[in-house]
Design an enzyme around this catalytic site. Structure first.
Site, PDB file in Angstrom:
ATOM      1  N   LYS A  32       0.809  -1.231   0.000  1.00  0.00           N
ATOM      2  CA  LYS A  32       0.000   0.000   0.000  1.00  0.00           C
ATOM      3  C   LYS A  32       0.839   1.277   0.000  1.00  0.00           C
ATOM      4  CE  LYS A  32      -4.092  -2.044   2.107  1.00  0.00           C
ATOM      5  NZ  LYS A  32      -5.095  -1.955   3.174  1.00  0.00           N
TER       6      LYS A  32
ATOM      7  N   ASP B  45     -10.038   2.437   2.116  1.00  0.00           N
ATOM      8  CA  ASP B  45     -10.112   1.797   3.446  1.00  0.00           C
ATOM      9  C   ASP B  45     -10.884   2.669   4.442  1.00  0.00           C
ATOM     10  OD1 ASP B  45      -8.803  -0.609   2.934  1.00  0.00           O
ATOM     11  OD2 ASP B  45      -6.819   0.234   3.332  1.00  0.00           O
TER      12      ASP B  45
HETATM   13  P1  NDP Z   1       0.567  -3.317   9.799  1.00  0.00           P
HETATM   14  O1  NDP Z   1       1.523  -4.452   9.717  1.00  0.00           O
HETATM   15  O2  NDP Z   1       0.823  -2.077   9.042  1.00  0.00           O
HETATM   16  O3  NDP Z   1       0.396  -2.886  11.350  1.00  0.00           O
HETATM   17  C1  NDP Z   1       0.244  -3.865  12.340  1.00  0.00           C
HETATM   18  C2  NDP Z   1      -0.174  -3.211  13.645  1.00  0.00           C
HETATM   19  O4  NDP Z   1      -0.351  -4.260  14.617  1.00  0.00           O
HETATM   20  C3  NDP Z   1       0.875  -2.261  14.234  1.00  0.00           C
HETATM   21  O5  NDP Z   1       0.225  -1.251  14.963  1.00  0.00           O
HETATM   22  C4  NDP Z   1       1.659  -3.201  15.169  1.00  0.00           C
HETATM   23  O6  NDP Z   1       2.323  -2.531  16.220  1.00  0.00           O
HETATM   24  C5  NDP Z   1       0.523  -4.022  15.730  1.00  0.00           C
HETATM   25  N1  NDP Z   1       0.988  -5.298  16.270  1.00  0.00           N
HETATM   26  C6  NDP Z   1       1.443  -6.363  15.560  1.00  0.00           C
HETATM   27  N2  NDP Z   1       1.776  -7.365  16.410  1.00  0.00           N
HETATM   28  C7  NDP Z   1       1.534  -6.906  17.671  1.00  0.00           C
HETATM   29  C8  NDP Z   1       1.677  -7.472  18.967  1.00  0.00           C
HETATM   30  N3  NDP Z   1       2.148  -8.714  19.149  1.00  0.00           N
HETATM   31  N4  NDP Z   1       1.312  -6.717  20.044  1.00  0.00           N
HETATM   32  C9  NDP Z   1       0.814  -5.464  19.880  1.00  0.00           C
HETATM   33  N5  NDP Z   1       0.658  -4.875  18.663  1.00  0.00           N
HETATM   34  C10 NDP Z   1       1.020  -5.581  17.587  1.00  0.00           C
HETATM   35  O7  NDP Z   1      -0.858  -3.957   9.415  1.00  0.00           O
HETATM   36  P2  NDP Z   1      -2.163  -3.176   8.891  1.00  0.00           P
HETATM   37  O8  NDP Z   1      -2.281  -1.904   9.642  1.00  0.00           O
HETATM   38  O9  NDP Z   1      -2.193  -3.166   7.433  1.00  0.00           O
HETATM   39  O10 NDP Z   1      -3.322  -4.171   9.380  1.00  0.00           O
HETATM   40  C11 NDP Z   1      -3.749  -4.195  10.732  1.00  0.00           C
HETATM   41  C12 NDP Z   1      -4.999  -5.027  10.846  1.00  0.00           C
HETATM   42  O11 NDP Z   1      -6.059  -4.439  10.106  1.00  0.00           O
HETATM   43  C13 NDP Z   1      -4.826  -6.439  10.298  1.00  0.00           C
HETATM   44  O12 NDP Z   1      -5.367  -7.329  11.237  1.00  0.00           O
HETATM   45  C14 NDP Z   1      -5.643  -6.446   9.035  1.00  0.00           C
HETATM   46  O13 NDP Z   1      -6.228  -7.731   8.824  1.00  0.00           O
HETATM   47  C15 NDP Z   1      -6.726  -5.429   9.359  1.00  0.00           C
HETATM   48  N6  NDP Z   1      -7.308  -4.810   8.158  1.00  0.00           N
HETATM   49  C16 NDP Z   1      -8.630  -5.017   7.912  1.00  0.00           C
HETATM   50  C17 NDP Z   1      -9.234  -4.435   6.813  1.00  0.00           C
HETATM   51  C18 NDP Z   1     -10.685  -4.684   6.568  1.00  0.00           C
HETATM   52  O14 NDP Z   1     -11.170  -4.273   5.509  1.00  0.00           O
HETATM   53  N7  NDP Z   1     -11.411  -5.299   7.469  1.00  0.00           N
HETATM   54  C19 NDP Z   1      -8.478  -3.592   5.876  1.00  0.00           C
HETATM   55  C20 NDP Z   1      -7.096  -3.417   6.239  1.00  0.00           C
HETATM   56  C21 NDP Z   1      -6.553  -4.025   7.342  1.00  0.00           C
HETATM   57  P3  NDP Z   1       3.846  -2.004  16.020  1.00  0.00           P
HETATM   58  O15 NDP Z   1       3.747  -0.707  15.275  1.00  0.00           O
HETATM   59  O16 NDP Z   1       4.367  -1.867  17.381  1.00  0.00           O
HETATM   60  O17 NDP Z   1       4.568  -3.079  15.212  1.00  0.00           O
END
Ligand code: NDP
Length: 280
Positions: A64, A100
């Site tokens: 993205k 989104d």
């Molecule tokens: P990114 O990889 O960009 O971000 C992941 C996020 O999750 C970050 O804030 C990260 O924190 C956090 N995270 C990951 N692992 C952990 C952990 N063990 N403990 C705490 N925080 C954690 O992913 P996206 O933002 O693209 O996606 C996030 C979610 O949104 C996904 O589950 C995805 O499926 C969902 N989504 C749903 C959509 C829909 O249409 N329903 C559309 C787009 C996304 P940190 O910054 O510290 O790594």
């Protein structure tokens, strides 16, 4: 003939082909939507192919942000958020935008019947999904956006960008472990948005201690993940209004469909297509 597709790495789980082809078929436009596994290294080559052969593309993780320097024009909101999930290709020129935020806004309206304008949001997570949707909600007139993230620096970076574009908006940040701050925020939040990837796997823990939730809170809880997570289960037990991410996916796809075809999206056909779609 395939003229549209979703790309990502991985991509086999995506239900977008089932959902989008249901929409195209309902409008008598055949089944022109496919999927392709594209790695980050393959993205520039894919964009060259799309420029010549396709009319539209949806992008998911991890493309993205990476696609932005490879295309000709980007919607200002998507550029500010650094996230594009929809490409429109005409005469070899590629325009990028993000649906989104529209998807989340309409999922909230459909599930909770509460307006976004004037609302206070608390995001758990500050990754790509939070970036794209927070900018859109700010543009819709949100009153406050609070960001809790494991890596506080990422929440602060998003907060700075939001403040620059929306000087009137209240923007606050906290570490995800700052339970006192979360408890204060929850008492003044209309929508709690779970936007971490925790919950994608069945044995994932909740992203924050669920004892912070209680039945007197004024908030509606939206989990961007579309399976039942520990957060949604607890919210249900407490009778707090809650919903999973399915409608966000459907409405973001509906907006992409409308941009590509100029026709209103057949939402119920898309919902059936989504529910019937089998990951491959
Ligand atoms: P990114 O990889 O960009 O971000 C992941 C996020 O999750 C970050 O804030 C990260 O924190 C956090 N995270 C990951 N692992 C952990 C952990 N063990 N403990 C705490 N925080 C954690 O992913 P996206 O933002 O693209 O996606 C996030 C979610 O949104 C996904 O589950 C995805 O499926 C969902 N989504 C749903 C959509 C829909 O249409 N329903 C559309 C787009 C996304 P940190 O910054 O510290 O790594």
């Amino acid at each position: 003939m395939i003229k549209y597709m979703v790309i990502g790495d991985p991509i086999s789980h995506s239900r977008s082909p089932g959902m989008q082809n249901a929409a195209f078929e309902a409008c008598g436009l055949g089944s022109p939507y496919g999927r392709r596994h594209v790695t980050p290294e393959e993205l520039p080559e894919f964009v060259k192919f799309a420029r010549k052969e396709l009319a539209g593309v949806n992008l998911t993780v991890p493309h993205k942000a990476a696609v932005i320097p490879l295309i000709d024009r980007v919607d200002p909101e998507a550029a500010a958020a650094g996230s594009v999930n929809t490409l429109v290709i005409e005469n070899g020129k590629i325009f990028g935008t993000s649906t989104d935020g529209y998807g989340l806004e309409h999922a909230l309206l459909a599930n909770f019947h509460r307006p976004v304008r004037g609302a206070a949001f608390c995001f758990i997570g500050a990754g790509g999904a939070a970036h794209a949707t927070a900018f859109h909600l700010a543009g819709c007139g949100a009153r406050a956006i609070r960001l809790a993230n494991r890596t506080i620096g990422k929440a602060e970076e998003l907060a700075d960008r939001l403040r620059q574009r929306n000087p009137e908006l209240l923007v606050e940040t906290a570490g995800i472990g700052d339970t006192e701050q979360l408890a204060r925020w929850f008492a003044d939040t209309d929508f709690l948005i779970q936007a971490t990837s925790l919950g994608l796997r069945p044995d994932d823990p909740a992203p924050f201690p669920l004892e912070l939730l209680h039945s007197g809170l004024p908030l509606s809880i939206f989990d961007t993940i579309y399976r039942e997570t520990p957060l949604l289960k607890r919210a249900g037990e407490l009778s707090l209004p809650c919903a999973g991410g399915m409608d966000m996916l459907i409405y973001q796809g509906a907006k992409s469909f409308e941009i590509w075809t100029g026709r209103p999206a057949p939402i119920e056909a898309m919902r059936r297509g989504f529910l019937e779609a089998q990951p491959c």
